[in-house]
Design an enzyme around this catalytic site. Structure first.
Site, short mmCIF file in Angstrom:
data_model
loop_
_atom_site.label_atom_id
_atom_site.label_comp_id
_atom_site.label_asym_id
_atom_site.label_seq_id
_atom_site.Cartn_x
_atom_site.Cartn_y
_atom_site.Cartn_z
N ASP A 118 35.99 40.25 1.97
CA ASP A 118 36.74 41.27 2.73
C ASP A 118 38.02 40.35 2.22
O ASP A 118 38.28 39.53 2.08
CB ASP A 118 36.40 40.60 4.67
CG ASP A 118 36.36 39.52 4.21
OD1 ASP A 118 36.79 38.46 4.36
OD2 ASP A 118 36.19 38.95 5.53
N ASN A 159 33.63 34.88 17.62
CA ASN A 159 33.14 36.23 18.28
C ASN A 159 31.66 36.49 17.98
O ASN A 159 31.35 37.81 18.19
CB ASN A 159 35.08 37.46 18.26
CG ASN A 159 34.79 37.52 16.97
OD1 ASN A 159 34.32 37.13 16.29
ND2 ASN A 159 35.91 38.56 17.36
N HIS A 200 31.33 37.65 14.59
CA HIS A 200 32.00 38.71 13.19
C HIS A 200 31.65 38.03 12.13
O HIS A 200 31.39 36.57 12.04
CB HIS A 200 33.62 38.99 13.18
CG HIS A 200 34.28 38.25 12.55
ND1 HIS A 200 35.76 38.06 12.83
CD2 HIS A 200 34.43 37.17 12.11
CE1 HIS A 200 35.98 36.84 12.56
NE2 HIS A 200 35.12 36.17 11.30
N GLU A 223 34.23 43.32 13.73
CA GLU A 223 34.37 43.27 14.84
C GLU A 223 33.35 43.42 15.77
O GLU A 223 33.02 44.42 16.17
CB GLU A 223 35.74 43.12 15.08
CG GLU A 223 36.83 42.15 14.32
CD GLU A 223 37.47 41.06 14.26
OE1 GLU A 223 36.57 39.97 14.56
OE2 GLU A 223 38.27 40.61 13.72
C1 F6R Z 1 35.54 35.60 5.74
C2 F6R Z 1 35.22 36.28 6.75
C3 F6R Z 1 34.68 35.25 8.04
C4 F6R Z 1 34.59 33.75 7.96
C5 F6R Z 1 34.70 33.47 9.81
C6 F6R Z 1 34.50 32.09 9.62
O1 F6R Z 1 35.25 35.89 4.31
O2 F6R Z 1 34.49 36.94 6.43
O3 F6R Z 1 33.98 36.28 8.99
O4 F6R Z 1 33.38 33.97 7.82
O5 F6R Z 1 35.90 33.79 10.50
O6 F6R Z 1 35.26 31.21 9.53
P1 F6R Z 1 36.04 30.14 9.55
O7 F6R Z 1 34.43 29.55 8.43
O8 F6R Z 1 37.53 29.33 8.75
O9 F6R Z 1 35.28 29.59 10.66
#
Ligand code: F6R
Length: 235
Positions: free
Chosen positions: A67, A135, A137, A142
Protein backbone atom coordinates in the site's frame (compact mmCIF):
# COMPACT_ATOMS: atom_id res chain seq x y z
CA UNK A 1 -2.29 -22.52 9.49
CA UNK A 2 0.97 -22.67 11.40
CA UNK A 3 1.32 -20.37 14.41
CA UNK A 4 4.70 -19.74 16.03
CA UNK A 5 4.40 -18.01 19.39
CA UNK A 6 7.77 -16.53 20.21
CA UNK A 7 9.19 -14.37 22.95
CA UNK A 8 9.69 -10.71 22.14
CA UNK A 9 10.06 -8.46 19.12
CA UNK A 10 13.62 -9.64 18.41
CA UNK A 11 12.66 -13.28 18.18
CA UNK A 12 9.57 -12.47 16.08
CA UNK A 13 11.74 -10.49 13.68
CA UNK A 14 14.40 -13.20 13.47
CA UNK A 15 11.90 -16.01 12.96
CA UNK A 16 10.05 -14.11 10.23
CA UNK A 17 13.31 -13.07 8.56
CA UNK A 18 14.48 -16.72 8.60
CA UNK A 19 11.33 -17.73 6.74
CA UNK A 20 11.84 -15.00 4.12
CA UNK A 21 15.52 -15.90 3.78
CA UNK A 22 14.59 -19.57 3.25
CA UNK A 23 12.15 -18.49 0.53
CA UNK A 24 14.88 -16.45 -1.20
CA UNK A 25 17.50 -19.20 -0.91
CA UNK A 26 15.08 -21.79 -2.32
CA UNK A 27 14.04 -19.45 -5.13
CA UNK A 28 16.32 -16.46 -5.72
CA UNK A 29 13.81 -15.18 -8.32
CA UNK A 30 10.99 -15.03 -5.74
CA UNK A 31 8.21 -12.48 -5.92
CA UNK A 32 7.79 -11.01 -2.44
CA UNK A 33 4.85 -8.98 -1.15
CA UNK A 34 6.06 -6.47 1.43
CA UNK A 35 4.52 -4.47 4.25
CA UNK A 36 5.39 -1.28 6.08
CA UNK A 37 4.56 -0.09 9.61
CA UNK A 38 6.47 -0.58 12.84
CA UNK A 39 6.14 -4.38 13.00
CA UNK A 40 8.33 -5.38 10.02
CA UNK A 41 11.21 -2.98 10.74
CA UNK A 42 13.13 -5.65 12.69
CA UNK A 43 12.56 -8.20 9.92
CA UNK A 44 14.10 -5.82 7.38
CA UNK A 45 17.03 -5.19 9.74
CA UNK A 46 17.72 -8.95 9.91
CA UNK A 47 17.56 -9.21 6.10
CA UNK A 48 20.01 -6.30 5.74
CA UNK A 49 22.38 -7.90 8.29
CA UNK A 50 22.32 -11.18 6.37
CA UNK A 51 22.97 -9.32 3.12
CA UNK A 52 25.87 -7.41 4.71
CA UNK A 53 27.45 -10.69 5.76
CA UNK A 54 27.43 -11.67 2.09
CA UNK A 55 24.86 -14.41 2.72
CA UNK A 56 21.80 -12.98 0.97
CA UNK A 57 21.61 -12.05 -2.69
CA UNK A 58 18.48 -10.03 -3.49
CA UNK A 59 19.34 -9.29 -7.13
CA UNK A 60 16.80 -11.78 -8.54
CA UNK A 61 13.88 -10.67 -6.38
CA UNK A 62 10.78 -8.82 -7.49
CA UNK A 63 8.79 -6.99 -4.82
CA UNK A 64 5.27 -5.62 -4.58
CA UNK A 65 4.33 -3.46 -1.63
CA UNK A 66 0.89 -3.64 -0.12
CA UNK A 67 0.00 0.00 0.00
CA UNK A 68 0.78 3.70 -0.18
CA UNK A 69 -0.84 6.84 1.19
CA UNK A 70 -2.51 9.24 -1.22
CA UNK A 71 -1.23 12.81 -1.28
CA UNK A 72 2.36 12.24 -0.13
CA UNK A 73 5.28 12.47 -2.53
CA UNK A 74 7.74 9.58 -2.75
CA UNK A 75 10.33 11.77 -1.00
CA UNK A 76 8.04 12.51 1.93
CA UNK A 77 9.54 10.75 4.99
CA UNK A 78 6.05 9.51 5.91
CA UNK A 79 5.44 7.88 2.54
CA UNK A 80 5.80 4.13 2.22
CA UNK A 81 8.16 4.66 -0.73
CA UNK A 82 10.49 6.48 1.66
CA UNK A 83 10.00 3.86 4.39
CA UNK A 84 10.91 0.97 2.09
CA UNK A 85 13.93 2.79 0.70
CA UNK A 86 15.32 3.66 4.08
CA UNK A 87 14.66 0.32 5.79
CA UNK A 88 15.39 -2.10 2.97
CA UNK A 89 15.75 -1.15 -0.67
CA UNK A 90 18.73 1.22 -0.32
CA UNK A 91 20.54 -1.34 1.87
CA UNK A 92 20.38 -4.52 -0.22
CA UNK A 93 20.98 -5.32 -3.88
CA UNK A 94 17.35 -5.36 -5.05
CA UNK A 95 17.13 -4.03 -8.59
CA UNK A 96 15.20 -0.73 -8.73
CA UNK A 97 13.22 -1.86 -11.79
CA UNK A 98 11.96 -4.88 -9.85
CA UNK A 99 10.52 -2.84 -6.98
CA UNK A 100 6.81 -2.04 -7.15
CA UNK A 101 4.82 0.19 -4.81
CA UNK A 102 1.36 1.54 -5.67
CA UNK A 103 1.67 5.06 -7.07
CA UNK A 104 -1.41 7.10 -6.20
CA UNK A 105 -0.14 10.30 -7.84
CA UNK A 106 -1.81 9.98 -11.26
CA UNK A 107 -4.87 8.20 -12.62
CA UNK A 108 -5.55 5.96 -9.61
CA UNK A 109 -8.01 3.62 -11.31
CA UNK A 110 -5.55 2.96 -14.12
CA UNK A 111 -2.69 2.52 -11.64
CA UNK A 112 -4.70 -0.05 -9.64
CA UNK A 113 -5.51 -2.10 -12.74
CA UNK A 114 -1.88 -1.97 -13.89
CA UNK A 115 -0.66 -3.01 -10.44
CA UNK A 116 -2.87 -6.12 -10.45
CA UNK A 117 -1.88 -6.97 -14.04
CA UNK A 118 1.78 -6.65 -13.13
CA UNK A 119 1.41 -9.00 -10.15
CA UNK A 120 -0.38 -11.47 -12.40
CA UNK A 121 2.25 -11.13 -15.14
CA UNK A 122 4.89 -12.09 -12.57
CA UNK A 123 2.98 -15.28 -11.77
CA UNK A 124 1.58 -13.95 -8.48
CA UNK A 125 3.25 -13.42 -5.14
CA UNK A 126 5.31 -16.27 -3.68
CA UNK A 127 5.40 -14.95 -0.14
CA UNK A 128 3.37 -12.06 1.24
CA UNK A 129 4.53 -10.41 4.47
CA UNK A 130 1.67 -8.85 6.47
CA UNK A 131 1.22 -6.85 9.64
CA UNK A 132 -2.21 -6.45 11.19
CA UNK A 133 -4.01 -3.26 12.18
CA UNK A 134 -5.64 -2.86 15.59
CA UNK A 135 -8.97 -3.10 13.78
CA UNK A 136 -7.99 -6.26 11.88
CA UNK A 137 -7.02 -4.57 8.62
CA UNK A 138 -4.43 -6.15 6.35
CA UNK A 139 -2.84 -3.85 3.83
CA UNK A 140 -5.34 -1.02 4.12
CA UNK A 141 -8.33 -3.31 3.65
CA UNK A 142 -10.41 -1.77 6.39
CA UNK A 143 -13.36 -3.44 8.15
CA UNK A 144 -16.53 -3.21 6.06
CA UNK A 145 -19.33 -5.21 4.61
CA UNK A 146 -17.56 -6.52 1.49
CA UNK A 147 -14.15 -7.82 0.50
CA UNK A 148 -12.60 -5.63 -2.21
CA UNK A 149 -10.68 -7.95 -4.51
CA UNK A 150 -8.14 -5.96 -6.49
CA UNK A 151 -5.90 -3.00 -5.78
CA UNK A 152 -8.13 -0.04 -4.93
CA UNK A 153 -8.39 3.33 -3.27
CA UNK A 154 -9.69 3.39 0.31
CA UNK A 155 -10.87 5.90 2.88
CA UNK A 156 -8.82 5.09 5.95
CA UNK A 157 -10.73 4.08 9.04
CA UNK A 158 -10.75 6.65 11.86
CA UNK A 159 -8.99 4.08 14.09
CA UNK A 160 -6.22 3.64 11.48
CA UNK A 161 -5.76 7.40 11.18
CA UNK A 162 -5.45 7.62 14.97
CA UNK A 163 -3.07 4.63 15.17
CA UNK A 164 -0.81 6.01 12.44
CA UNK A 165 -0.79 9.55 13.86
CA UNK A 166 2.19 8.43 15.98
CA UNK A 167 4.39 8.66 12.87
CA UNK A 168 3.38 12.26 12.08
CA UNK A 169 4.29 15.55 13.83
CA UNK A 170 0.69 16.70 13.55
CA UNK A 171 -2.24 14.20 13.64
CA UNK A 172 -4.01 16.36 11.01
CA UNK A 173 -1.24 15.49 8.55
CA UNK A 174 -2.18 11.78 8.44
CA UNK A 175 -3.56 11.14 4.96
CA UNK A 176 -7.22 10.16 4.86
CA UNK A 177 -6.90 8.00 1.76
CA UNK A 178 -4.59 5.28 0.52
CA UNK A 179 -4.21 2.78 -2.28
CA UNK A 180 -4.01 -0.84 -1.18
CA UNK A 181 -3.67 -4.24 -2.68
CA UNK A 182 -7.04 -5.98 -2.34
CA UNK A 183 -7.98 -9.14 -0.50
CA UNK A 184 -7.86 -11.23 -3.65
CA UNK A 185 -4.25 -10.33 -4.44
CA UNK A 186 -3.29 -11.10 -0.84
CA UNK A 187 -5.22 -14.38 -0.76
CA UNK A 188 -3.71 -15.46 -4.09
CA UNK A 189 -0.20 -15.27 -2.64
CA UNK A 190 1.25 -18.77 -2.37
CA UNK A 191 2.34 -18.21 1.22
CA UNK A 192 1.29 -15.55 3.69
CA UNK A 193 3.50 -14.60 6.64
CA UNK A 194 1.56 -12.62 9.24
CA UNK A 195 3.59 -10.99 12.00
CA UNK A 196 2.37 -9.24 15.13
CA UNK A 197 3.69 -8.33 18.53
CA UNK A 198 2.54 -6.74 21.75
CA UNK A 199 -0.42 -6.94 24.07
CA UNK A 200 -2.37 -4.43 21.95
CA UNK A 201 -2.52 -6.89 19.02
CA UNK A 202 -3.45 -9.98 21.07
CA UNK A 203 -7.24 -9.64 20.99
CA UNK A 204 -7.49 -8.77 17.29
CA UNK A 205 -5.08 -11.56 16.35
CA UNK A 206 -7.13 -14.13 18.27
CA UNK A 207 -10.33 -12.81 16.73
CA UNK A 208 -8.76 -12.99 13.26
CA UNK A 209 -7.34 -16.48 13.61
CA UNK A 210 -10.07 -18.20 15.60
CA UNK A 211 -13.22 -16.05 15.32
CA UNK A 212 -15.88 -15.93 12.60
CA UNK A 213 -14.66 -15.13 9.09
CA UNK A 214 -16.15 -11.77 8.23
CA UNK A 215 -15.20 -8.64 6.24
CA UNK A 216 -15.73 -6.75 9.52
CA UNK A 217 -12.44 -8.38 10.59
CA UNK A 218 -10.52 -8.42 7.29
CA UNK A 219 -7.64 -10.57 8.58
CA UNK A 220 -10.11 -13.34 9.51
CA UNK A 221 -10.27 -14.38 5.86
CA UNK A 222 -6.66 -15.56 6.23
CA UNK A 223 -8.09 -18.62 8.01
CA UNK A 224 -8.97 -19.84 4.51
CA UNK A 225 -5.40 -19.48 3.26
CA UNK A 226 -3.69 -22.88 3.00
CA UNK A 227 -0.21 -21.42 3.36
CA UNK A 228 -0.70 -19.10 6.33
CA UNK A 229 2.19 -18.79 8.79
CA UNK A 230 1.78 -16.57 11.83
CA UNK A 231 4.73 -15.40 13.92
CA UNK A 232 3.49 -13.75 17.04
CA UNK A 233 4.91 -12.43 20.29
CA UNK A 234 2.73 -11.31 23.19
CA UNK A 235 5.46 -9.03 24.58
C1 F6R B 1 1.40 -1.48 6.10
C2 F6R B 1 0.12 -2.16 6.21
C3 F6R B 1 -0.67 -2.16 7.47
C4 F6R B 1 0.15 -2.45 8.72
C5 F6R B 1 -0.73 -2.40 9.97
C6 F6R B 1 0.07 -2.62 11.22
O1 F6R B 1 1.93 -1.65 4.81
O2 F6R B 1 -0.30 -2.70 5.26
O3 F6R B 1 -1.69 -3.13 7.37
O4 F6R B 1 0.74 -3.71 8.62
O5 F6R B 1 -1.35 -1.15 10.03
O6 F6R B 1 0.96 -1.56 11.40
P1 F6R B 1 2.03 -1.57 12.55
O7 F6R B 1 3.03 -2.62 12.16
O8 F6R B 1 2.65 -0.20 12.52
O9 F6R B 1 1.33 -1.90 13.81
Amino acid sequence: MRVYQVSGYREMSQRAADLIIAQILLNPQSVLGLATGSTPIGVYERLVEKHNRGELDCSGLTTFNLDEYCGLSEEDPQSYHYFMNSHLFSKVNIRKDKIHIPDPSGDIEKECKQYDSLIEAHGGIDLQLLGIGNNGHIGFNEPGTVYEGGTHCVDLDESTIQANARFFDNPDDVPRKAVTMGMKSIMLAKKVLLIANGEAKKAILEKSLYGPITPMVPASVLQLHPGLIVVWSAD
